[in-house]
Motif scaffolding. Structure first.
Motif, mmCIF file in Angstrom:
data_model
loop_
_atom_site.group_PDB
_atom_site.id
_atom_site.type_symbol
_atom_site.label_atom_id
_atom_site.label_comp_id
_atom_site.label_asym_id
_atom_site.label_seq_id
_atom_site.Cartn_x
_atom_site.Cartn_y
_atom_site.Cartn_z
ATOM 1 N N GLU A 1 0.783 -1.231 -0.050
ATOM 2 C CA GLU A 1 0.177 -0.093 -0.041
ATOM 3 C C GLU A 1 0.808 1.235 0.082
ATOM 4 O O GLU A 1 0.476 2.156 -0.639
ATOM 5 N N ARG A 2 2.179 1.211 0.823
ATOM 6 C CA ARG A 2 2.735 2.373 0.981
ATOM 7 C C ARG A 2 3.632 2.537 -0.510
ATOM 8 O O ARG A 2 3.753 3.754 -1.002
ATOM 9 N N GLU A 3 4.002 1.373 -1.089
ATOM 10 C CA GLU A 3 4.549 1.367 -2.265
ATOM 11 C C GLU A 3 3.817 1.949 -3.211
ATOM 12 O O GLU A 3 4.313 3.094 -4.060
ATOM 13 N N GLN A 4 2.495 1.804 -3.198
ATOM 14 C CA GLN A 4 1.754 2.283 -4.253
ATOM 15 C C GLN A 4 1.364 4.088 -4.043
ATOM 16 O O GLN A 4 1.579 4.725 -5.239
ATOM 17 N N SER A 5 1.258 4.247 -2.830
ATOM 18 C CA SER A 5 1.411 5.684 -2.532
ATOM 19 C C SER A 5 2.541 6.482 -3.010
ATOM 20 O O SER A 5 2.521 7.401 -3.352
ATOM 21 N N LEU A 6 3.784 5.623 -2.621
ATOM 22 C CA LEU A 6 4.917 6.367 -3.203
ATOM 23 C C LEU A 6 5.207 6.197 -4.747
ATOM 24 O O LEU A 6 5.312 7.465 -5.288
ATOM 25 N N ARG A 7 4.583 5.523 -5.408
ATOM 26 C CA ARG A 7 4.740 5.575 -6.827
ATOM 27 C C ARG A 7 3.671 6.801 -7.435
ATOM 28 O O ARG A 7 4.130 7.431 -8.280
ATOM 29 N N GLU A 8 2.656 6.763 -6.781
ATOM 30 C CA GLU A 8 1.518 7.826 -7.326
ATOM 31 C C GLU A 8 2.295 9.357 -6.884
ATOM 32 O O GLU A 8 2.334 10.098 -7.710
ATOM 33 N N HIS A 9 2.923 9.257 -6.003
ATOM 34 C CA HIS A 9 3.674 10.493 -5.418
ATOM 35 C C HIS A 9 4.781 10.859 -6.456
ATOM 36 O O HIS A 9 5.176 11.944 -7.030
ATOM 37 N N LEU A 10 5.581 9.798 -6.654
ATOM 38 C CA LEU A 10 6.645 10.195 -7.664
ATOM 39 C C LEU A 10 6.382 10.653 -9.001
ATOM 40 O O LEU A 10 7.046 11.187 -9.534
ATOM 41 N N ASP A 11 5.205 9.985 -9.555
ATOM 42 C CA ASP A 11 4.753 10.275 -10.898
ATOM 43 C C ASP A 11 4.678 11.653 -11.021
ATOM 44 O O ASP A 11 4.603 12.285 -12.202
ATOM 45 N N THR A 12 4.430 12.568 -9.922
ATOM 46 C CA THR A 12 3.897 13.982 -10.223
ATOM 47 C C THR A 12 4.910 15.002 -9.154
ATOM 48 O O THR A 12 4.794 16.051 -9.433
ATOM 49 N N CYS A 13 6.245 14.259 -8.622
ATOM 50 C CA CYS A 13 6.793 15.246 -7.918
ATOM 51 C C CYS A 13 8.188 15.205 -8.220
ATOM 52 O O CYS A 13 9.051 14.101 -8.214
ATOM 53 N N ALA A 14 8.733 16.065 -8.898
ATOM 54 C CA ALA A 14 9.967 16.410 -9.382
ATOM 55 C C ALA A 14 11.169 16.341 -8.289
ATOM 56 O O ALA A 14 11.979 15.447 -8.538
ATOM 57 N N PRO A 15 11.231 16.852 -7.070
ATOM 58 C CA PRO A 15 12.191 16.892 -6.333
ATOM 59 C C PRO A 15 12.295 15.444 -5.646
ATOM 60 O O PRO A 15 13.562 14.894 -5.562
ATOM 61 N N CYS A 16 11.233 14.589 -5.479
ATOM 62 C CA CYS A 16 11.278 13.168 -4.790
ATOM 63 C C CYS A 16 11.938 12.287 -6.331
ATOM 64 O O CYS A 16 12.469 11.238 -6.036
ATOM 65 N N GLN A 17 11.518 12.634 -7.334
ATOM 66 C CA GLN A 17 12.008 11.810 -8.590
ATOM 67 C C GLN A 17 13.737 11.983 -8.473
ATOM 68 O O GLN A 17 14.330 11.067 -8.707
ATOM 69 N N GLU A 18 14.011 13.246 -8.241
ATOM 70 C CA GLU A 18 15.469 13.558 -8.194
ATOM 71 C C GLU A 18 16.075 13.024 -7.327
ATOM 72 O O GLU A 18 17.161 12.408 -7.294
ATOM 73 N N TYR A 19 15.363 12.849 -6.035
ATOM 74 C CA TYR A 19 15.950 12.155 -4.814
ATOM 75 C C TYR A 19 16.233 10.795 -5.192
ATOM 76 O O TYR A 19 17.058 10.098 -4.815
ATOM 77 N N LEU A 20 15.201 9.918 -5.760
ATOM 78 C CA LEU A 20 15.221 8.641 -6.248
ATOM 79 C C LEU A 20 16.351 8.611 -7.050
ATOM 80 O O LEU A 20 17.113 7.281 -6.709
ATOM 81 N N ARG A 21 16.415 9.346 -8.180
ATOM 82 C CA ARG A 21 17.359 9.064 -9.157
ATOM 83 C C ARG A 21 18.726 9.288 -8.765
ATOM 84 O O ARG A 21 19.666 8.353 -8.933
ATOM 85 N N ALA A 22 19.256 10.397 -7.725
ATOM 86 C CA ALA A 22 20.350 10.407 -7.073
ATOM 87 C C ALA A 22 20.706 9.098 -6.334
ATOM 88 O O ALA A 22 21.911 8.827 -6.176
ATOM 89 N N SER A 23 19.839 8.710 -5.454
ATOM 90 C CA SER A 23 19.846 7.623 -4.669
ATOM 91 C C SER A 23 20.278 6.218 -5.546
ATOM 92 O O SER A 23 21.269 5.674 -5.116
ATOM 93 N N ASN A 24 19.717 5.994 -6.604
ATOM 94 C CA ASN A 24 19.861 4.785 -7.482
ATOM 95 C C ASN A 24 21.252 4.823 -8.011
ATOM 96 O O ASN A 24 21.797 4.059 -8.155
ATOM 97 N N ARG A 25 21.430 6.143 -8.292
ATOM 98 C CA ARG A 25 22.875 6.487 -9.111
ATOM 99 C C ARG A 25 24.215 6.066 -8.311
ATOM 100 O O ARG A 25 25.022 5.757 -8.412
#
Lengths: 184, 162
Positions: B24-48
């Motif tokens: 459930e939390r993962e789903q809510s995180l995915r939905e948030h990531l679809d629309t949030c540029a700073p969090c996308q950036e956070y995830l991208r930097a972490s993955n890198r």
């Protein structure tokens, strides 16, 4: 997998040299890498690897094969590394952190991470890794290179799962700024 | 969206990377990531950063395996150190038997002589020999079969500490 671990346990109990040889072959690089991450230096690592296998030979009968062999092996290596650090006075008994494992003193030689960096991203991370507290570095390598679960890491380092998770977060927080504000 | 929301989702990203999060939390995180540029950036930097950890290749001394295997072969005779232990226990057993028999023999042969020499009753000499010689020797003899077991228990405890 269970039959593999049983085979290993049986081989170690019998002192089967063939089993040991195969294990040395399979895990040597991973042990070296783990110990470099833990100690933050290259010197002394080969001796620790050697001691680890001697300990495995001597105490192999205490591995019962119920769980994966790798966490048991890394736990043995870690205990020896902590003892070695204690001997080198890098281990402080009155330290506030859980393990008392301290950062290796700065030296003029390039860090093992700088020497081992093979990609541009790794080069960027090398400096941050060298200055990172060993327990955070250790958590990162065990999670993202060794692919251990949080429970397995907890068993290796002898700390609660929540502590392990927060070490991973803090480790990532130190490395992340290297890649912030860039497109992939 | 306020900064606390980002912090909470970024913590969720950390949790997800460290060990996974519930559906459930993962789903809510995915939905948030679809629309949030700073969090996308956070995830991208972490993955890198995580991927960057795979960019290290540590050199391993090519002779290390051979050295390790040689050192593993070397202590083999040391593993057989149980033999001297057995010899030691056997020696203790023999000494206990000799002492017990020796005490009884001494009493029979020289008890009367000692009693007259020291102006004592024969019974007193017998009691002395019994208490200070024969009984202790007998105790060692009776405990003898247990000694190796006690020794093994100690070794086992030491092994459990790794």
């Amino acid at each position: 997998m269970e039959s593999d671990t049983r085979q290993i346990a049986l081989g170690l109990r019998r002192g089967d040299f063939g089993v040991l040889e195969a294990l040395v072959e399979q895990y040597q690089y991973r042990l070296v890498r783990y110990l470099i991450y833990l100690l933050g230096r290259r010197d002394g690592v080969d001796d620790l690897v050697q001691e680890t296998w001697l300990r495995v030979l001597k105490r192999g009968s205490s591995y019962d094969g119920q769980f994966r062999f790798e966490p048991w092996l890394f736990r043995v290596a870690r205990n020896l590394a902590v003892d070695a650090m204690r001997k080198r006075r890098m281990f402080s008994l009155d330290s506030n952190d859980d393990d008392g494992i301290r950062i290796a003193p700065a030296s003029d030689e390039p860090s093992p991470f700088t020497l081992a960096a093979r990609t541009e991203d790794a080069e960027r991370l090398a400096r941050s890794l060298q200055t990172l507290e060993p327990v955070f570095r250790e958590a990162l390598v065990l999670r993202f290179q060794e692919d251990f679960s949080l429970q397995e890491i907890s068993a290796i380092v002898g700390a609660p799962v929540s502590t392990v998770a927060s070490r991973i977060y803090r480790g990532l927080a130190t490395l992340r700024p290297q890649f912030k504000g860039e497109t992939a | 969206m306020n900064i606390h929301d980002h912090e909470s989702f970024q913590h969720m990203i950390d949790e997800s990377l460290a060990g996974g999060i519930a559906g459930e939390r993962e789903q809510s995180l995915r939905e948030h990531l679809d629309t949030c540029a700073p969090c996308q950036e956070y995830l991208r930097a972490s993955n890198r950063a995580i991927a960057g950890l795979g960019g290290f290749s540590f050199e391993v001394d090519p002779s290390l395996n051979a050295m390790v295997l040689a050192s593993l072969r070397r202590p083999a005779p040391r593993l057989n150190t149980v033999q001297p232990d057995h010899r030691r226990w056997a020696l203790i057993g023999v000494v206990a038997v000799v002492l017990t028999m020796g005490g009884s023999f001494f009493d029979l042969q020289f008890g009367r002589l000692i009693a007259s020499a020291f102006d004592m009753q024969r019974m007193q000499v017998q009691q002395g020999l019994l208490v200070y010689w024969i009984v202790p020797s007998l105790c060692v003899l009776l405990l003898f079969p247990l000694l190796p077991l006690l020794s093994k228990t100690g070794a086992y405890r030491e092994e459990r500490t790794l």
